[in-house]
Scaffold this motif. Structure first.
Motif, PDB file in Angstrom:
ATOM      1  N   LEU A  32       0.824  -1.210   0.000  1.00  9.50           N
ATOM      2  CA  LEU A  32       0.000   0.000   0.000  1.00  9.50           C
ATOM      3  C   LEU A  32       0.858   1.259   0.000  1.00  9.50           C
ATOM      4  O   LEU A  32       0.495   2.282  -0.592  1.00  9.50           O
ATOM      5  CB  LEU A  32      -0.923   0.011   1.218  1.00  9.50           C
ATOM      6  CG  LEU A  32      -2.066  -1.002   1.258  1.00  9.50           C
ATOM      7  CD1 LEU A  32      -2.881  -0.829   2.535  1.00  9.50           C
ATOM      8  CD2 LEU A  32      -2.973  -0.853   0.033  1.00  9.50           C
ATOM      9  N   LYS A  33       2.006   1.183   0.688  1.00 11.47           N
ATOM     10  CA  LYS A  33       2.904   2.340   0.758  1.00 11.47           C
ATOM     11  C   LYS A  33       3.821   2.446  -0.458  1.00 11.47           C
ATOM     12  O   LYS A  33       4.569   3.417  -0.593  1.00 11.47           O
ATOM     13  CB  LYS A  33       3.760   2.255   2.025  1.00 11.47           C
ATOM     14  CG  LYS A  33       2.966   2.416   3.315  1.00 11.47           C
ATOM     15  CD  LYS A  33       3.886   2.406   4.532  1.00 11.47           C
ATOM     16  CE  LYS A  33       3.105   2.635   5.818  1.00 11.47           C
ATOM     17  NZ  LYS A  33       3.997   2.752   7.010  1.00 11.47           N
ATOM     18  N   GLY A  34       3.777   1.441  -1.340  1.00  9.01           N
ATOM     19  CA  GLY A  34       4.616   1.465  -2.530  1.00  9.01           C
ATOM     20  C   GLY A  34       6.090   1.295  -2.235  1.00  9.01           C
ATOM     21  O   GLY A  34       6.947   1.854  -2.939  1.00  9.01           O
ATOM     22  N   ILE A  35       6.400   0.510  -1.214  1.00  5.77           N
ATOM     23  CA  ILE A  35       7.793   0.324  -0.788  1.00  5.77           C
ATOM     24  C   ILE A  35       8.474  -0.710  -1.678  1.00  5.77           C
ATOM     25  O   ILE A  35       7.986  -1.834  -1.830  1.00  5.77           O
ATOM     26  CB  ILE A  35       7.854  -0.116   0.689  1.00  5.77           C
ATOM     27  CG1 ILE A  35       7.306   1.005   1.574  1.00  5.77           C
ATOM     28  CG2 ILE A  35       9.272  -0.476   1.095  1.00  5.77           C
ATOM     29  CD1 ILE A  35       7.170   0.617   3.033  1.00  5.77           C
ATOM     30  N   ARG A  36       9.600  -0.337  -2.240  1.00 11.76           N
ATOM     31  CA  ARG A  36      10.399  -1.267  -3.018  1.00 11.76           C
ATOM     32  C   ARG A  36      11.273  -2.090  -2.081  1.00 11.76           C
ATOM     33  O   ARG A  36      11.640  -1.630  -1.011  1.00 11.76           O
ATOM     34  CB  ARG A  36      11.278  -0.506  -4.018  1.00 11.76           C
ATOM     35  CG  ARG A  36      10.471   0.268  -5.063  1.00 11.76           C
ATOM     36  CD  ARG A  36      11.408   1.023  -5.992  1.00 11.76           C
ATOM     37  NE  ARG A  36      10.657   1.773  -7.006  1.00 11.76           N
ATOM     38  CZ  ARG A  36      11.226   2.556  -7.929  1.00 11.76           C
ATOM     39  NH1 ARG A  36      12.554   2.667  -7.950  1.00 11.76           N
ATOM     40  NH2 ARG A  36      10.475   3.207  -8.798  1.00 11.76           N
ATOM     41  N   ASP A  37      11.646  -3.274  -2.537  1.00 11.39           N
ATOM     42  CA  ASP A  37      12.446  -4.185  -1.708  1.00 11.39           C
ATOM     43  C   ASP A  37      11.770  -4.334  -0.338  1.00 11.39           C
ATOM     44  O   ASP A  37      12.382  -4.116   0.704  1.00 11.39           O
ATOM     45  CB  ASP A  37      13.865  -3.652  -1.539  1.00 11.39           C
ATOM     46  CG  ASP A  37      14.832  -4.743  -1.078  1.00 11.39           C
ATOM     47  OD1 ASP A  37      14.397  -5.907  -0.944  1.00 11.39           O
ATOM     48  OD2 ASP A  37      16.007  -4.433  -0.809  1.00 11.39           O
ATOM     49  N   SER A  38      10.490  -4.713  -0.381  1.00 10.34           N
ATOM     50  CA  SER A  38       9.689  -4.763   0.845  1.00 10.34           C
ATOM     51  C   SER A  38      10.208  -5.786   1.845  1.00 10.34           C
ATOM     52  O   SER A  38      10.039  -5.614   3.056  1.00 10.34           O
ATOM     53  CB  SER A  38       8.231  -5.061   0.512  1.00 10.34           C
ATOM     54  OG  SER A  38       8.103  -6.315  -0.148  1.00 10.34           O
ATOM     55  N   GLY A  39      10.861  -6.853   1.350  1.00  5.64           N
ATOM     56  CA  GLY A  39      11.354  -7.891   2.259  1.00  5.64           C
ATOM     57  C   GLY A  39      12.310  -7.329   3.300  1.00  5.64           C
ATOM     58  O   GLY A  39      12.187  -7.608   4.496  1.00  5.64           O
ATOM     59  N   LYS A  40      13.272  -6.526   2.867  1.00  7.84           N
ATOM     60  CA  LYS A  40      14.237  -5.944   3.796  1.00  7.84           C
ATOM     61  C   LYS A  40      13.549  -4.947   4.736  1.00  7.84           C
ATOM     62  O   LYS A  40      13.872  -4.866   5.926  1.00  7.84           O
ATOM     63  CB  LYS A  40      15.359  -5.251   3.029  1.00  7.84           C
ATOM     64  CG  LYS A  40      16.305  -6.217   2.329  1.00  7.84           C
ATOM     65  CD  LYS A  40      17.455  -5.473   1.671  1.00  7.84           C
ATOM     66  CE  LYS A  40      18.415  -6.442   0.994  1.00  7.84           C
ATOM     67  NZ  LYS A  40      19.542  -5.718   0.314  1.00  7.84           N
ATOM     68  N   ALA A  41      12.600  -4.183   4.202  1.00  8.04           N
ATOM     69  CA  ALA A  41      11.882  -3.207   5.026  1.00  8.04           C
ATOM     70  C   ALA A  41      11.089  -3.918   6.115  1.00  8.04           C
ATOM     71  O   ALA A  41      11.044  -3.462   7.270  1.00  8.04           O
ATOM     72  CB  ALA A  41      10.955  -2.365   4.153  1.00  8.04           C
ATOM     73  N   ILE A  42      10.461  -5.037   5.784  1.00  9.56           N
ATOM     74  CA  ILE A  42       9.682  -5.802   6.755  1.00  9.56           C
ATOM     75  C   ILE A  42      10.589  -6.393   7.827  1.00  9.56           C
ATOM     76  O   ILE A  42      10.280  -6.335   9.019  1.00  9.56           O
ATOM     77  CB  ILE A  42       8.874  -6.911   6.047  1.00  9.56           C
ATOM     78  CG1 ILE A  42       7.801  -6.287   5.157  1.00  9.56           C
ATOM     79  CG2 ILE A  42       8.238  -7.858   7.067  1.00  9.56           C
ATOM     80  CD1 ILE A  42       7.151  -7.271   4.207  1.00  9.56           C
ATOM     81  N   GLU A  43      11.724  -6.947   7.412  1.00  8.94           N
ATOM     82  CA  GLU A  43      12.662  -7.525   8.378  1.00  8.94           C
ATOM     83  C   GLU A  43      13.145  -6.471   9.365  1.00  8.94           C
ATOM     84  O   GLU A  43      13.258  -6.734  10.565  1.00  8.94           O
ATOM     85  CB  GLU A  43      13.853  -8.159   7.650  1.00  8.94           C
ATOM     86  CG  GLU A  43      13.529  -9.452   6.921  1.00  8.94           C
ATOM     87  CD  GLU A  43      13.273 -10.612   7.871  1.00  8.94           C
ATOM     88  OE1 GLU A  43      13.361 -10.449   9.103  1.00  8.94           O
ATOM     89  OE2 GLU A  43      12.971 -11.723   7.375  1.00  8.94           O
ATOM     90  N   ARG A  44      13.440  -5.257   8.880  1.00  6.84           N
ATOM     91  CA  ARG A  44      13.898  -4.180   9.765  1.00  6.84           C
ATOM     92  C   ARG A  44      12.811  -3.808  10.764  1.00  6.84           C
ATOM     93  O   ARG A  44      13.082  -3.609  11.953  1.00  6.84           O
ATOM     94  CB  ARG A  44      14.323  -2.957   8.946  1.00  6.84           C
ATOM     95  CG  ARG A  44      15.674  -3.104   8.259  1.00  6.84           C
ATOM     96  CD  ARG A  44      16.184  -1.759   7.767  1.00  6.84           C
ATOM     97  NE  ARG A  44      15.328  -1.215   6.718  1.00  6.84           N
ATOM     98  CZ  ARG A  44      15.538  -1.399   5.424  1.00  6.84           C
ATOM     99  NH1 ARG A  44      16.576  -2.125   5.015  1.00  6.84           N
ATOM    100  NH2 ARG A  44      14.723  -0.868   4.526  1.00  6.84           N
ATOM    101  N   ALA A  45      11.563  -3.707  10.301  1.00  6.04           N
ATOM    102  CA  ALA A  45      10.459  -3.321  11.182  1.00  6.04           C
ATOM    103  C   ALA A  45      10.193  -4.408  12.219  1.00  6.04           C
ATOM    104  O   ALA A  45       9.919  -4.109  13.393  1.00  6.04           O
ATOM    105  CB  ALA A  45       9.204  -3.050  10.355  1.00  6.04           C
ATOM    106  N   ILE A  46      10.272  -5.655  11.810  1.00  2.00           N
ATOM    107  CA  ILE A  46      10.057  -6.775  12.734  1.00  2.00           C
ATOM    108  C   ILE A  46      11.154  -6.824  13.788  1.00  2.00           C
ATOM    109  O   ILE A  46      10.892  -7.015  14.979  1.00  2.00           O
ATOM    110  CB  ILE A  46       9.979  -8.103  11.947  1.00  2.00           C
ATOM    111  CG1 ILE A  46       8.627  -8.210  11.231  1.00  2.00           C
ATOM    112  CG2 ILE A  46      10.181  -9.303  12.868  1.00  2.00           C
ATOM    113  CD1 ILE A  46       8.480  -9.432  10.346  1.00  2.00           C
TER     114      ILE A  46
END
Length: 288
Positions: free
Chosen positions: A103-117
């Motif tokens: 929804l936020k249009g984040i590229r390379d979402s996998g790394k972004a999710i890992e950082r947030a988790i």
């Protein structure tokens, strides 16, 4: 990032005026605490900042650009945790964050999710369905989605609700670290959360700004207006104070409270930030 609120007013269709002539400057990097009683106007103010509402008077500019023209750019720089944040119970934490990243249009979402988790301590639960989580864990998922994409401007509305004391300390430290290079607005009724980490405090009540400045400046205002005395049955002297707390001691019940003029029987004590906040709110209430 610099956000200027210039003489904001907000009147709902019901006729209720939620905000009255609000003027503020919010600049990064900083961690700002927004505090006030229920119904003070905090949530309305945050909805205006994220363009979820349009003011009925005044304007908001971001880096000199009116918010309606800057809204699309702001969305890409914003992380927001509203007080009533909905989760999809049948998704796992990872699936939900992946959906929010899309929804936020984040590229390379996998790394972004890992950082947030990792930032929210959810590594062991990332494959768990949200319906299986405790209240505190659900709150951490809400914080995690706000962190996706490393936004420049973060707004947290009551982020430590449902967290145990250890978790609250952890997140207070995290918010402090995050604000080293970002603008973080932390709305809460838990004074302890802002006392330990915020470098600026905004107190709002009945839609008006009562104070903006450093926490220690508010404490100085209350010096000489906070006292303690023993509660004596039937003498009513403690009623001259706005009582904050009562503590049982060997001598009797010790009352702590605030007043414009302390009763003679009261011993003046150094105020805490909570004392100072309650003194400000009670004094403002007397002028309404």
């Amino acid at each position: 990032m610099r956000i200027h609120l210039n003489h904001l007013n907000m009147i709902y269709p019901t006729g209720k005026q939620a905000l009255k002539d609000i003027s503020l400057m919010l600049e990064s990097p900083s961690l700002i605490g927004l505090v006030g009683p229920n119904g003070a106007g905090k949530s309305t103010l945050m909805k205006l900042l994220v363009a979820g509402l349009l003011p009925t008077g005044g304007e908001i500019t971001v880096d000199g650009v009116p918010l309606p023209k800057y809204e699309k750019t702001l969305k890409g720089k914003l992380g927001y945790l509203p007080q009533d944040f909905g989760l999809y119970d049948e998704l796992t934490i990872w699936e939900f964050l992946d959906y929010m990243a899309a929804l936020k249009g984040i590229r390379d979402s996998g790394k972004a999710i890992e950082r947030a988790i990792a930032a929210t301590g959810l590594e062991e639960k990332k494959k768990a369905r949200i319906r299986t989580l405790s209240g505190g864990q659900r709150q951490r998922v809400g914080i995690a989605q706000a962190l996706l994409g490393e936004p420049e401007f973060l707004i947290f509305d009551e982020p430590t609700v449902g967290l145990d004391p250890e978790e609250r300390i952890r997140f207070r430290n995290f918010f402090s670290q995050t604000a080293q290079d970002k603008l973080v607005l932390l709305s809460t009724h838990i004074i302890e959360d802002v006392q330990s980490v915020c470098d600026r405090l905004i107190v709002i009540d009945r839609g008006k700004i009562l104070f903006t400045g450093r926490p220690e400046e508010l404490i100085l205002r209350a010096r000489g207006h906070v006292g303690v005395l023993l509660e004596q049955a039937g003498d009513g002297k403690e009623s001259a104070l706005h009582i904050i707390s009562r503590v049982n001691t060997a001598e009797g019940v010790l009352c702590r409270g605030v007043a414009e003029v302390l009763p003679q029987e009261a011993r003046s004590v150094e105020p805490t930030l909570e004392d100072a906040y309650l003194y400000l709110i009670t004094q403002e209430g007397k002028t309404q």
